[in-house]
Design a protein around this motif. Structure first.
Motif, short mmCIF file in Angstrom:
data_model
loop_
_atom_site.label_atom_id
_atom_site.label_comp_id
_atom_site.label_asym_id
_atom_site.label_seq_id
_atom_site.Cartn_x
_atom_site.Cartn_y
_atom_site.Cartn_z
N GLN A 19 4.94 5.75 -5.13
CA GLN A 19 5.79 5.13 -4.12
C GLN A 19 5.36 3.70 -3.88
O GLN A 19 4.23 3.30 -4.18
CB GLN A 19 5.74 5.92 -2.81
CG GLN A 19 4.35 6.02 -2.18
CD GLN A 19 4.39 6.77 -0.86
OE1 GLN A 19 5.36 6.68 -0.10
NE2 GLN A 19 3.33 7.52 -0.58
N ASN A 21 5.39 0.97 -0.68
CA ASN A 21 5.56 0.83 0.76
C ASN A 21 5.57 -0.64 1.16
O ASN A 21 4.73 -1.42 0.70
CB ASN A 21 4.45 1.55 1.51
CG ASN A 21 4.50 3.06 1.29
OD1 ASN A 21 5.57 3.64 1.21
ND2 ASN A 21 3.33 3.68 1.16
N GLU A 22 6.51 -1.00 2.01
CA GLU A 22 6.56 -2.37 2.49
C GLU A 22 5.58 -2.62 3.63
O GLU A 22 4.96 -3.66 3.71
CB GLU A 22 7.98 -2.70 2.96
CG GLU A 22 9.00 -2.73 1.83
CD GLU A 22 10.36 -3.15 2.33
OE1 GLU A 22 10.50 -3.39 3.54
OE2 GLU A 22 11.28 -3.26 1.49
N GLU A 24 2.63 -0.65 6.46
CA GLU A 24 1.83 0.52 6.82
C GLU A 24 1.38 0.39 8.27
O GLU A 24 0.89 -0.67 8.69
CB GLU A 24 0.60 0.63 5.92
CG GLU A 24 -0.25 1.86 6.23
CD GLU A 24 -1.50 1.92 5.36
OE1 GLU A 24 -1.86 0.87 4.80
OE2 GLU A 24 -2.10 2.99 5.26
N CYS A 36 1.57 -0.56 -3.55
CA CYS A 36 2.07 0.61 -4.26
C CYS A 36 0.98 1.67 -4.29
O CYS A 36 -0.21 1.35 -4.31
CB CYS A 36 2.50 0.25 -5.69
SG CYS A 36 1.15 -0.17 -6.81
N LYS A 43 -4.41 2.70 -3.78
CA LYS A 43 -3.36 1.78 -3.36
C LYS A 43 -3.65 0.39 -3.90
O LYS A 43 -4.79 -0.07 -3.88
CB LYS A 43 -3.26 1.74 -1.84
CG LYS A 43 -2.91 3.08 -1.20
CD LYS A 43 -2.88 2.99 0.30
CE LYS A 43 -2.53 4.34 0.94
NZ LYS A 43 -2.52 4.26 2.43
#
Length: 210
Positions: A19, A21-22, A24, A36, A43
């Motif tokens: 995935q 993610n923009e 967190e 990512c 990550k």
């Protein structure tokens, strides 16, 4: 691998992107950094991501009512015939023999094309669509080569010569370019491609589009 790592390229094997993610949430605040997440739980933060996620059959192939494999490619037999049909053929990236699945590469499609052309000319044209060729399609590995930038390349001919037939660096890059040039179909391209290479060497790559 050593060549890539020497250029500060982080190479990770056995891990896929699960995935992207923009933001967190951290203690009630949003972290503006994007990242990512990999299948191993790690990550990787990034500013710009170029993600090559593999091949997918085009919509035309997806819409065809032919049997497909688990990847959505048309299922064919060892004679490149669509399963359940004797006079419909498929080859290349859109087709797969479930008993002998091959990677969707140009060198595979090239051999399939030559085999199928010979079958159409020598068997089906002369004996009819119900005929069956004497030999099944058999892929012969011709090795692998790739350019990795900065006039460096990788060459692997272990399946053709012997287990020591590997090469890296400028000589492998030069071999790749000669092979690439030799695969050009028209004489126009054979003349233009070296000119483009010379221009890129002299002025750098031109990535502009108008």
């Amino acid at each position: 691998m050593k060549s890539l790592k020497s250029r500060d390229i982080d190479v990770r094997t056995g891990a896929a992107v699960t995935q992207v993610n923009e933001k967190e949430l951290q203690d009630g605040w949003y972290n503006p950094e994007v990242y990512c997440e990999l299948s191993d739980g790690s990550k990787i933060p990034f500013g710009c991501m170029v993600w090559s996620a593999g091949l997918q059959p085009v919509k035309f192939v997806q819409q065809l009512e032919f049997p497909k494999d688990h990847g959505g490619r048309i299922a064919v037999d060892s004679y490149m015939r669509v399963k359940g049909h004797k006079n419909i053929f498929a080859m290349g990236d859109c087709a797969a023999d479930e008993d002998m699945p091959l990677v969707p590469l140009a060198k595979v499609a090239e051999q399939q094309g030559k085999y199928l052309a010979a079958c159409l000319n020598d068997v089906y044209h002369k004996q009819g669509s119900e005929a069956c060729p004497e030999t099944k399609f058999s892929y012969k590995d011709v090795g692998s080569m790739v350019s990795i930038g900065q006039e460096r390349g990788l060459l692997d001919l272990t399946s053709v010569v012997d287990k020591n037939a590997k090469m890296s660096g400028f000589l492998a890059f030069l071999t790749w370019r000669i092979a690439y040039w030799g695969k050009s179909v028209s004489w126009a391209n054979k003349m233009l491609i070296p000119m483009y290479w010379f221009k890129s060497k002299l002025f750098g790559r031109d990535i502009s589009r108008f």
